[in-house]
Motif scaffolding. Structure first.
Motif, PDB file in Angstrom:
ATOM      1  N   GLN A 145       0.820  -1.213   0.000  1.00 42.53           N
ATOM      2  CA  GLN A 145       0.000   0.000   0.000  1.00 42.53           C
ATOM      3  C   GLN A 145       0.854   1.265   0.000  1.00 42.53           C
ATOM      4  O   GLN A 145       0.339   2.355   0.227  1.00 42.53           O
ATOM      5  CB  GLN A 145      -0.939  -0.001   1.202  1.00 42.53           C
ATOM      6  CG  GLN A 145      -1.979  -1.103   1.123  1.00 42.53           C
ATOM      7  CD  GLN A 145      -2.942  -1.029   2.291  1.00 42.53           C
ATOM      8  OE1 GLN A 145      -2.521  -0.876   3.430  1.00 42.53           O
ATOM      9  NE2 GLN A 145      -4.209  -1.138   1.994  1.00 42.53           N
ATOM     10  N   ASP A 146       2.148   1.129  -0.243  1.00 45.41           N
ATOM     11  CA  ASP A 146       3.062   2.263  -0.297  1.00 45.41           C
ATOM     12  C   ASP A 146       3.055   3.068   0.997  1.00 45.41           C
ATOM     13  O   ASP A 146       3.089   4.289   0.993  1.00 45.41           O
ATOM     14  CB  ASP A 146       2.736   3.158  -1.504  1.00 45.41           C
ATOM     15  CG  ASP A 146       3.908   4.030  -1.885  1.00 45.41           C
ATOM     16  OD1 ASP A 146       5.055   3.657  -1.590  1.00 45.41           O
ATOM     17  OD2 ASP A 146       3.669   5.107  -2.466  1.00 45.41           O
ATOM     18  N   MET A 147       3.012   2.353   2.114  1.00 39.55           N
ATOM     19  CA  MET A 147       3.062   2.980   3.438  1.00 39.55           C
ATOM     20  C   MET A 147       4.433   3.626   3.619  1.00 39.55           C
ATOM     21  O   MET A 147       5.417   3.157   3.048  1.00 39.55           O
ATOM     22  CB  MET A 147       2.835   1.898   4.500  1.00 39.55           C
ATOM     23  CG  MET A 147       2.746   2.379   5.907  1.00 39.55           C
ATOM     24  SD  MET A 147       2.454   0.984   7.046  1.00 39.55           S
ATOM     25  CE  MET A 147       0.894   1.479   7.726  1.00 39.55           C
ATOM     26  N   ARG A 148       4.509   4.679   4.389  1.00 37.04           N
ATOM     27  CA  ARG A 148       5.805   5.268   4.692  1.00 37.04           C
ATOM     28  C   ARG A 148       6.675   4.185   5.311  1.00 37.04           C
ATOM     29  O   ARG A 148       6.228   3.401   6.129  1.00 37.04           O
ATOM     30  CB  ARG A 148       5.642   6.446   5.637  1.00 37.04           C
ATOM     31  CG  ARG A 148       4.959   7.601   4.942  1.00 37.04           C
ATOM     32  CD  ARG A 148       4.824   8.785   5.823  1.00 37.04           C
ATOM     33  NE  ARG A 148       4.059   9.792   5.129  1.00 37.04           N
ATOM     34  CZ  ARG A 148       3.508  10.830   5.713  1.00 37.04           C
ATOM     35  NH1 ARG A 148       3.642  11.000   7.019  1.00 37.04           N
ATOM     36  NH2 ARG A 148       2.834  11.704   5.015  1.00 37.04           N
ATOM     37  N   TRP A 149       7.949   4.173   4.937  1.00 37.41           N
ATOM     38  CA  TRP A 149       8.808   3.038   5.240  1.00 37.41           C
ATOM     39  C   TRP A 149       9.029   2.806   6.721  1.00 37.41           C
ATOM     40  O   TRP A 149       9.000   1.668   7.193  1.00 37.41           O
ATOM     41  CB  TRP A 149      10.142   3.160   4.502  1.00 37.41           C
ATOM     42  CG  TRP A 149       9.952   2.873   3.059  1.00 37.41           C
ATOM     43  CD1 TRP A 149       9.943   3.778   2.030  1.00 37.41           C
ATOM     44  CD2 TRP A 149       9.664   1.604   2.471  1.00 37.41           C
ATOM     45  NE1 TRP A 149       9.681   3.135   0.848  1.00 37.41           N
ATOM     46  CE2 TRP A 149       9.510   1.799   1.090  1.00 37.41           C
ATOM     47  CE3 TRP A 149       9.530   0.320   2.981  1.00 37.41           C
ATOM     48  CZ2 TRP A 149       9.239   0.760   0.206  1.00 37.41           C
ATOM     49  CZ3 TRP A 149       9.255  -0.723   2.100  1.00 37.41           C
ATOM     50  CH2 TRP A 149       9.111  -0.494   0.733  1.00 37.41           C
ATOM     51  N   LYS A 150       9.263   3.851   7.486  1.00 33.97           N
ATOM     52  CA  LYS A 150       9.510   3.651   8.912  1.00 33.97           C
ATOM     53  C   LYS A 150       8.256   3.103   9.581  1.00 33.97           C
ATOM     54  O   LYS A 150       8.319   2.170  10.374  1.00 33.97           O
ATOM     55  CB  LYS A 150       9.944   4.967   9.552  1.00 33.97           C
ATOM     56  CG  LYS A 150      10.753   4.769  10.816  1.00 33.97           C
ATOM     57  CD  LYS A 150      11.193   6.081  11.435  1.00 33.97           C
ATOM     58  CE  LYS A 150      12.283   6.762  10.662  1.00 33.97           C
ATOM     59  NZ  LYS A 150      12.829   7.938  11.369  1.00 33.97           N
ATOM     60  N   LYS A 151       7.103   3.670   9.238  1.00 30.35           N
ATOM     61  CA  LYS A 151       5.840   3.177   9.800  1.00 30.35           C
ATOM     62  C   LYS A 151       5.620   1.725   9.379  1.00 30.35           C
ATOM     63  O   LYS A 151       5.172   0.912  10.169  1.00 30.35           O
ATOM     64  CB  LYS A 151       4.685   4.059   9.357  1.00 30.35           C
ATOM     65  CG  LYS A 151       4.784   5.452   9.950  1.00 30.35           C
ATOM     66  CD  LYS A 151       3.430   5.961  10.291  1.00 30.35           C
ATOM     67  CE  LYS A 151       3.548   7.343  10.874  1.00 30.35           C
ATOM     68  NZ  LYS A 151       3.148   7.398  12.250  1.00 30.35           N
TER      69      LYS A 151
END
Length: 185
Positions: A145-151
């Motif tokens: 889902q192209d979530m921010r990487w750190k999250k």
């Protein structure tokens, strides 16, 4: 930006080029990484030698750099268990072409307060995507889902340990959706 657009934006790159950029950013104070990037001194020296990189030269402001590096090392030591969990997560699905030291570096950058690409000293999220796909493709492909990487990485840790990080049963219904998926500034 879509994953396809990210792929098109990224020039072909490899670990020596990323490492040189990460080291330069650390020396210039544009990352959250400690002096040896989350590695011990011997691992750091071996990494530089293996990739034909020279140790960064210290600036005239040696005292300020020393204080900054000492504080970053202290933070890493205080959060060693968290760093270890992230390190193990990154190495869990690593292919043979990846750089094991990169797991230590990315894990150390995860302890910073900015977007992961900034905490690494990279120029863009697209560069981070390329670095993660090169070194940790199995893990990176799970970010569908192209979530921010750190999250995304912390969410993986929570799911792995049976924890639950989200306030909502699905991301689309979560009141903080834009914290994880919104545009990065």
């Amino acid at each position: 930006m879509s994953r396809a657009a990210l792929c098109l934006e990224v020039a072909v790159n490899d670990n020596p080029a990323w490492l040189a950029q990460i080291i330069r950013a650390q020396r210039e104070g544009r990352s959250c990484l400690p002096q040896h990037l989350g590695l011990d001194a011997a691992q750091y020296a071996e990494l530089l030698t293996r990739h034909g990189l020279r140790p960064p030269s210290r600036s005239a402001d040696e005292a300020l750099l020393g204080e900054r590096d000492a504080l970053r090392e202290e933070l890493l030591a205080l959060r060693r268990e968290e760093w270890q969990a992230l390190h193990d997560l990154l190495l869990g699905g690593q292919d043979d072409h990846g750089e094991p030291a990169m797991a230590a570096i990315v894990a150390a950058a995860c302890l910073g307060g900015e977007h992961l690409w900034r905490d690494l000293g990279l120029a863009s999220r697209a560069q981070l995507y390329a670095l993660l796909m090169h070194n940790f493709p199995q893990l990176a492909r799970r970010n569908t889902q192209d979530m921010r990487w750190k999250k995304f990485l912390y969410k993986q840790l929570c799911e792995q340990d049976g924890g639950y990080v989200c306030r909502s049963p699905s991301c689309e219904a979560c009141p903080t959706y834009h914290d994880c998926f919104g545009e990065e500034q």
